[in-house]
Design a protein around this motif. Structure first.
Motif, PDB file in Angstrom:
ATOM      1  N   MET A 138       0.832  -1.190   0.000  1.00  0.00           N
ATOM      2  CA  MET A 138       0.000   0.000   0.000  1.00  0.00           C
ATOM      3  C   MET A 138       0.873   1.249   0.000  1.00  0.00           C
ATOM      4  O   MET A 138       1.584   1.534   0.979  1.00  0.00           O
ATOM      5  CB  MET A 138      -0.925   0.000   1.217  1.00  0.00           C
ATOM      6  N   ILE A 139       0.807   2.025  -1.093  1.00  0.00           N
ATOM      7  CA  ILE A 139       1.631   3.218  -1.245  1.00  0.00           C
ATOM      8  C   ILE A 139       0.743   4.447  -1.388  1.00  0.00           C
ATOM      9  O   ILE A 139      -0.255   4.414  -2.107  1.00  0.00           O
ATOM     10  CB  ILE A 139       2.561   3.084  -2.468  1.00  0.00           C
ATOM     11  N   GLY A 140       1.124   5.510  -0.717  1.00  0.00           N
ATOM     12  CA  GLY A 140       0.376   6.756  -0.812  1.00  0.00           C
ATOM     13  C   GLY A 140      -0.013   7.266   0.561  1.00  0.00           C
ATOM     14  O   GLY A 140      -0.232   6.485   1.497  1.00  0.00           O
ATOM     15  N   GLY A 141      -0.116   8.592   0.688  1.00  0.00           N
ATOM     16  CA  GLY A 141      -0.405   9.195   1.970  1.00  0.00           C
ATOM     17  C   GLY A 141      -1.744   8.798   2.561  1.00  0.00           C
ATOM     18  O   GLY A 141      -1.883   8.687   3.785  1.00  0.00           O
ATOM     19  N   THR A 142      -2.744   8.573   1.718  1.00  0.00           N
ATOM     20  CA  THR A 142      -4.058   8.198   2.252  1.00  0.00           C
ATOM     21  C   THR A 142      -4.040   6.781   2.800  1.00  0.00           C
ATOM     22  O   THR A 142      -4.671   6.506   3.826  1.00  0.00           O
ATOM     23  CB  THR A 142      -5.141   8.352   1.167  1.00  0.00           C
ATOM     24  N   TRP A 143      -3.313   5.882   2.131  1.00  0.00           N
ATOM     25  CA  TRP A 143      -3.180   4.525   2.683  1.00  0.00           C
ATOM     26  C   TRP A 143      -2.436   4.588   4.023  1.00  0.00           C
ATOM     27  O   TRP A 143      -2.768   3.855   4.966  1.00  0.00           O
ATOM     28  CB  TRP A 143      -2.436   3.618   1.730  1.00  0.00           C
ATOM     29  N   ARG A 144      -1.410   5.446   4.112  1.00  0.00           N
ATOM     30  CA  ARG A 144      -0.681   5.548   5.383  1.00  0.00           C
ATOM     31  C   ARG A 144      -1.584   6.115   6.483  1.00  0.00           C
ATOM     32  O   ARG A 144      -1.434   5.766   7.658  1.00  0.00           O
ATOM     33  CB  ARG A 144       0.576   6.404   5.217  1.00  0.00           C
ATOM     34  N   ALA A 145      -2.511   6.979   6.094  1.00  0.00           N
ATOM     35  CA  ALA A 145      -3.486   7.464   7.074  1.00  0.00           C
ATOM     36  C   ALA A 145      -4.353   6.305   7.566  1.00  0.00           C
ATOM     37  O   ALA A 145      -4.708   6.231   8.748  1.00  0.00           O
ATOM     38  CB  ALA A 145      -4.355   8.556   6.464  1.00  0.00           C
ATOM     39  N   LEU A 146      -4.694   5.403   6.665  1.00  0.00           N
ATOM     40  CA  LEU A 146      -5.429   4.199   7.065  1.00  0.00           C
ATOM     41  C   LEU A 146      -4.607   3.371   8.041  1.00  0.00           C
ATOM     42  O   LEU A 146      -5.126   2.841   9.032  1.00  0.00           O
ATOM     43  CB  LEU A 146      -5.773   3.368   5.827  1.00  0.00           C
ATOM     44  N   ALA A 147      -3.303   3.256   7.772  1.00  0.00           N
ATOM     45  CA  ALA A 147      -2.429   2.522   8.682  1.00  0.00           C
ATOM     46  C   ALA A 147      -2.392   3.197  10.051  1.00  0.00           C
ATOM     47  O   ALA A 147      -2.415   2.519  11.093  1.00  0.00           O
ATOM     48  CB  ALA A 147      -1.017   2.425   8.098  1.00  0.00           C
ATOM     49  N   ALA A 148      -2.331   4.538  10.070  1.00  0.00           N
ATOM     50  CA  ALA A 148      -2.328   5.264  11.349  1.00  0.00           C
ATOM     51  C   ALA A 148      -3.603   4.973  12.137  1.00  0.00           C
ATOM     52  O   ALA A 148      -3.579   4.789  13.359  1.00  0.00           O
ATOM     53  CB  ALA A 148      -2.184   6.766  11.094  1.00  0.00           C
ATOM     54  N   TYR A 149      -4.723   4.907  11.424  1.00  0.00           N
ATOM     55  CA  TYR A 149      -5.998   4.582  12.081  1.00  0.00           C
ATOM     56  C   TYR A 149      -5.951   3.163  12.649  1.00  0.00           C
ATOM     57  O   TYR A 149      -6.371   2.921  13.789  1.00  0.00           O
ATOM     58  CB  TYR A 149      -7.133   4.706  11.069  1.00  0.00           C
ATOM     59  N   ALA A 150      -5.447   2.227  11.870  1.00  0.00           N
ATOM     60  CA  ALA A 150      -5.378   0.835  12.314  1.00  0.00           C
ATOM     61  C   ALA A 150      -4.433   0.682  13.501  1.00  0.00           C
ATOM     62  O   ALA A 150      -4.717  -0.069  14.444  1.00  0.00           O
ATOM     63  CB  ALA A 150      -4.922  -0.053  11.160  1.00  0.00           C
ATOM     64  N   MET A 151      -3.315   1.389  13.473  1.00  0.00           N
ATOM     65  CA  MET A 151      -2.356   1.300  14.577  1.00  0.00           C
ATOM     66  C   MET A 151      -2.976   1.818  15.864  1.00  0.00           C
ATOM     67  O   MET A 151      -2.758   1.264  16.950  1.00  0.00           O
ATOM     68  CB  MET A 151      -1.078   2.062  14.209  1.00  0.00           C
ATOM     69  N   ARG A 152      -3.767   2.874  15.735  1.00  0.00           N
ATOM     70  CA  ARG A 152      -4.480   3.402  16.904  1.00  0.00           C
ATOM     71  C   ARG A 152      -5.560   2.409  17.343  1.00  0.00           C
ATOM     72  O   ARG A 152      -5.743   2.146  18.546  1.00  0.00           O
ATOM     73  CB  ARG A 152      -5.095   4.751  16.538  1.00  0.00           C
ATOM     74  N   TYR A 153      -6.255   1.848  16.408  1.00  0.00           N
ATOM     75  CA  TYR A 153      -7.355   0.918  16.700  1.00  0.00           C
ATOM     76  C   TYR A 153      -6.846  -0.305  17.462  1.00  0.00           C
ATOM     77  O   TYR A 153      -7.485  -0.769  18.413  1.00  0.00           O
ATOM     78  CB  TYR A 153      -7.997   0.494  15.381  1.00  0.00           C
TER      79      TYR A 153
END
Length: 513
Positions: free
Chosen positions: A209-224
């Protein structure tokens, strides 16, 4: 480049600075890199959210005000790289300039600033992003999904090469218009475009997964999931977890998302649409897992220029060397230290050996840090810094090794969420061995080449050449006894004339008598 400047960079054992200016549909960004060829290090990174592609779905043109904002930023970038003397500059433009009716006019204005923009085709854009994933994850095999503002690039990768590639008009700036027709119509439109990439499902493996929006998804998942690390690079998600999170995010409030570290205002507004896209994307491709990457198009452009031998270099060891060498910890000394402690290593062969070598070099750098700062650095270096090709387990083992190198056998609790107790104990053992090597004779090459450490069934044996007998006193003996006790072995010190290139069979048998 002048001789004096060339000599400067040769002395630093790194490449001269190089810059990539990426004119995307969402942002116009300049990144300046230094560091080794294999692992470029970001020294300058700035962007403007000009959103050149925001009206493509309605007007098919780059808005005048967006073009002016982008050109103002590009004029600034041109001055900065000129003032810094950066001569290696790549300027590339992607979907917005490619698809807009006034794209050629915009690129002409960019060229007038003294930059040399290269308009990437959809396939070239996809391939460059995929090369970024290949550089970040050696041996990557699967499908790369780069989500930008104007398009979604999909590329199959294997054997360090890109294979099939496609550019779909499913960028974050296009998704809102598609979603206005309703969820069923949206999924139908996405699936229609995905039918053109049926080859993707035929490539088993992860989806990178490449791109800033995918990384935002990762940030959400890491918090979750209350994940103990902060860098989304290398973070992984199972498809079922990704589907569950996507279902929640589709209707999420962007204002609430902005409260999560790692999710900017812009990404917070794009994330629900990206989550809606992810659901049919997962169904169509069926990946084994999702792997999030901070390397993408820009790093891919740099990686693609490397010689084959450079591409094969271990990115973790290259990165550690670039980081630790200026702190007077050389790879040569680290290799000698790793060889001296090889008898303490146990399990996983080459997988652990590269971690042990990286830990050895970082432990050398740690010794040159003020004592009151060592604990924080021992945590931040392995767990917080963005290393390439280092998973969570490896980070935890290196952290344990750095704690051991300080003579500590306690580790942060969060390490147990990243690695098993056996792995942490293994890393700790490496570190205690590094500490002994340094205590023995200051870690000097002479002291290590005239001594040897061997672990036997019942004992831990330290051999010293008689010319070094004076080293076998406190505090070295205390460290040796602590290491033996940690391993539940009996400490033995032998002083004499030995062949330190190896012991013969009789000598090996004598050790436990």
């Amino acid at each position: 480049m002048s001789k004096s400047r060339s000599a400067k960079w040769q002395r630093r054992l790194i490449q001269p600075p190089r810059a990539v200016i990426d004119i995307g549909s969402n942002t116009v960004r300049m990144v300046i890199y230094e560091g080794t060829a294999r692992v470029p290090e970001v020294i300058w990174n700035e962007k403007v959210a000009a959103r050149l592609g925001r009206d493509l779905s309605e007007t098919g043109r780059i808005p005048d005000e967006a073009a002016q904002e982008a050109l103002a930023a590009l004029a600034r970038y041109a001055l900065i790289i000129g003032d810094l003397g950066v001569e290696d500059v790549q300027t590339v433009a992607t979907a917005a300039a490619r698809d807009a009716a006034n794209g050629p006019e915009f690129l002409a204005a960019v060229a007038a600033l003294g930059l040399e923009p290269r308009l990437l085709t959809g396939e070239e854009e996809a391939t460059a992003s995929a090369m970024g994933a290949l550089g970040a994850f050696p041996g990557a095999r699967g499908v790369v999904a780069d989500l930008g503002g104007g398009s979604l690039e999909l590329v199959s990768v294997a054997d360090n090469q890109c294979h099939e590639a496609a550019s779909l008009q499913l960028g974050t700036l296009r998704l809102p218009a598609l979603r206005e027709a309703g969820s069923d119509a949206f999924e139908a439109a996405v699936r229609e475009q995905l039918t053109a990439v049926g080859w993707a499902a035929a490539h088993p493996g992860p989806m990178y997964m490449i791109g800033g929006t995918w990384r935002a998804l990762a940030a959400y998942a890491m918090r979750y999931f209350d994940y103990p690390l902060t860098d989304p690079h290398g973070f992984t998600l199972l498809p079922d977890d990704a589907q569950r999170l996507a279902k929640e995010l589709v209707g999420a409030d962007p204002e609430k998302l902005m409260e999560i570290s790692g999710i900017s205002q812009m990404r917070a507004h794009y994330l629900p649409d990206a989550a809606a896209l992810l659901r049919p994307l997962l169904d169509a491709i069926g990946p084994d897992e999702l792997v999030f990457s901070s390397w993408g198009l820009r790093e891919g452009l740099l990686y693609a220029r490397l010689e084959p031998a450079q591409m094969k270099a271990d990115p973790l060891l290259a990165g550690v060397t670039a980081y630790a060498s200026p702190r007077d910890s050389s790879i040569t000394d680290a290799t000698l230290l790793a060889a001296w402690t090889v008898g303490l290593a146990d399990g996983d062969g080459a997988v652990n050996e590269r971690l042990r070598l990286a830990a050895a070099q970082l432990s050398g750098a740690l010794q040159r840090v003020e004592p009151n700062l060592r604990v924080s650095h021992a945590i931040e270096w392995p767990l917080g810094k963005r290393w390439i090709d280092l998973d969570a387990r490896g980070r935890a083992m290196i952290c344990a090794a750095l704690f051991g190198s300080m003579g500590r056998t306690d580790v942060p609790d969060k390490l147990r969420e990243l690695a098993s107790d056996d792995d942490l104990r293994e890393g700790m053992t490496w570190g205690l061995g590094f500490r002994l090597a340094r205590r023995l004779g200051g870690g000097s090459r002479v002291s290590l080449s005239t001594s040897a450490l061997r672990r036997k069934k019942k004992s831990l044996v330290l051999r010293l050449d008689e010319s070094r007998a004076a080293l076998a006193t406190y505090p070295a003996t205390r460290e040796f006894e602590m290491l033996a006790d940690w391993l539940d072995l009996k400490p033995k010190i032998k002083i004499g004339s030995f062949d330190f290139s190896g012991f013969d069979e009789e000598e090996e048998e004598e050790e436990d008598e």
